[in-house]
Design a protein around this motif. Sequence first.
Motif, mmCIF file in Angstrom:
data_model
loop_
_atom_site.group_PDB
_atom_site.id
_atom_site.type_symbol
_atom_site.label_atom_id
_atom_site.label_comp_id
_atom_site.label_asym_id
_atom_site.label_seq_id
_atom_site.Cartn_x
_atom_site.Cartn_y
_atom_site.Cartn_z
ATOM 1 N N GLY A 196 4.289 9.672 -9.092
ATOM 2 C CA GLY A 196 3.664 9.930 -10.938
ATOM 3 C C GLY A 196 2.768 11.692 -11.142
ATOM 4 O O GLY A 196 2.492 12.048 -12.360
ATOM 5 N N LEU A 197 2.073 11.565 -9.932
ATOM 6 C CA LEU A 197 1.066 12.362 -10.350
ATOM 7 C C LEU A 197 1.683 13.810 -10.080
ATOM 8 O O LEU A 197 1.331 15.010 -10.891
ATOM 9 N N LEU A 198 3.008 14.152 -8.929
ATOM 10 C CA LEU A 198 3.426 15.224 -9.204
ATOM 11 C C LEU A 198 4.734 15.261 -9.383
ATOM 12 O O LEU A 198 5.049 16.619 -9.185
ATOM 13 N N GLY A 199 5.271 14.622 -9.693
ATOM 14 C CA GLY A 199 6.538 14.089 -9.818
ATOM 15 C C GLY A 199 7.112 14.392 -8.903
ATOM 16 O O GLY A 199 8.157 14.266 -9.016
ATOM 17 N N ALA A 200 7.396 14.545 -8.302
ATOM 18 C CA ALA A 200 7.943 14.703 -6.472
ATOM 19 C C ALA A 200 7.211 13.762 -5.994
ATOM 20 O O ALA A 200 5.602 14.204 -5.468
ATOM 21 N N SER A 228 10.854 6.920 -11.137
ATOM 22 C CA SER A 228 11.197 7.757 -11.254
ATOM 23 C C SER A 228 11.179 7.884 -12.911
ATOM 24 O O SER A 228 10.186 8.684 -14.108
ATOM 25 N N VAL A 229 12.298 6.833 -13.528
ATOM 26 C CA VAL A 229 12.059 5.536 -14.741
ATOM 27 C C VAL A 229 10.584 5.544 -15.880
ATOM 28 O O VAL A 229 10.176 6.322 -17.000
ATOM 29 N N LEU A 230 9.892 5.271 -15.053
ATOM 30 C CA LEU A 230 8.534 4.791 -15.506
ATOM 31 C C LEU A 230 7.391 6.226 -15.685
ATOM 32 O O LEU A 230 7.634 6.555 -17.090
ATOM 33 N N SER A 231 7.542 6.770 -14.583
ATOM 34 C CA SER A 231 6.832 8.278 -14.920
ATOM 35 C C SER A 231 6.778 9.322 -16.057
ATOM 36 O O SER A 231 6.655 9.465 -17.053
ATOM 37 N N LEU A 285 0.868 -0.972 0.231
ATOM 38 C CA LEU A 285 -0.246 0.215 -0.118
ATOM 39 C C LEU A 285 1.346 1.496 0.256
ATOM 40 O O LEU A 285 0.944 2.102 -0.357
ATOM 41 N N GLY A 286 1.741 1.262 0.752
ATOM 42 C CA GLY A 286 3.115 2.439 0.640
ATOM 43 C C GLY A 286 3.538 2.485 -0.437
ATOM 44 O O GLY A 286 4.098 3.571 -1.373
ATOM 45 N N GLY A 287 3.855 1.095 -1.327
ATOM 46 C CA GLY A 287 4.674 1.214 -2.290
ATOM 47 C C GLY A 287 3.352 2.028 -3.439
ATOM 48 O O GLY A 287 3.563 3.011 -4.421
#
Length: 119
Positions: A20-24, A56-59, A10-12
């Motif tokens: 993914g949503l915010l980039g950070a 990050s790479v996936l996003s 769930l944390g993951g």
Amino acid sequence: MKRPSLLPLLGGVAVGFLNGLLGAGGGMLTVPLLEHNGLPPQKSHATSLAIILPLSVLSAGLYWYRGWFSPAEALPYLPGGLLGAAAGAALLPRLNTAWVKVVFAALLLWSAARLLHLW
């Protein structure tokens, strides 16, 4: 026998969603989750980076696929970013943790003010 916890899964999901949503923001959630599961602070920070990297790479790949950025736009920032990351990782063990937390909190407040158009 210890029952497996859903907290890492769930944390993951929450960390990946924020990234993914915010980039950070994923690391701000990852570090406390890792510390809650018994990792010491320095190991939590290092492990958090190892978790955030593939997210990050996936996003970034999905953003690139959608045409929201081009690697050519990011490339000029990478050499300086790599130097800064190496310097920060080398310097962190020598710094007072309380001071680092104050600087990080100040950056978060500055970022929040900018997001709210207060600055």
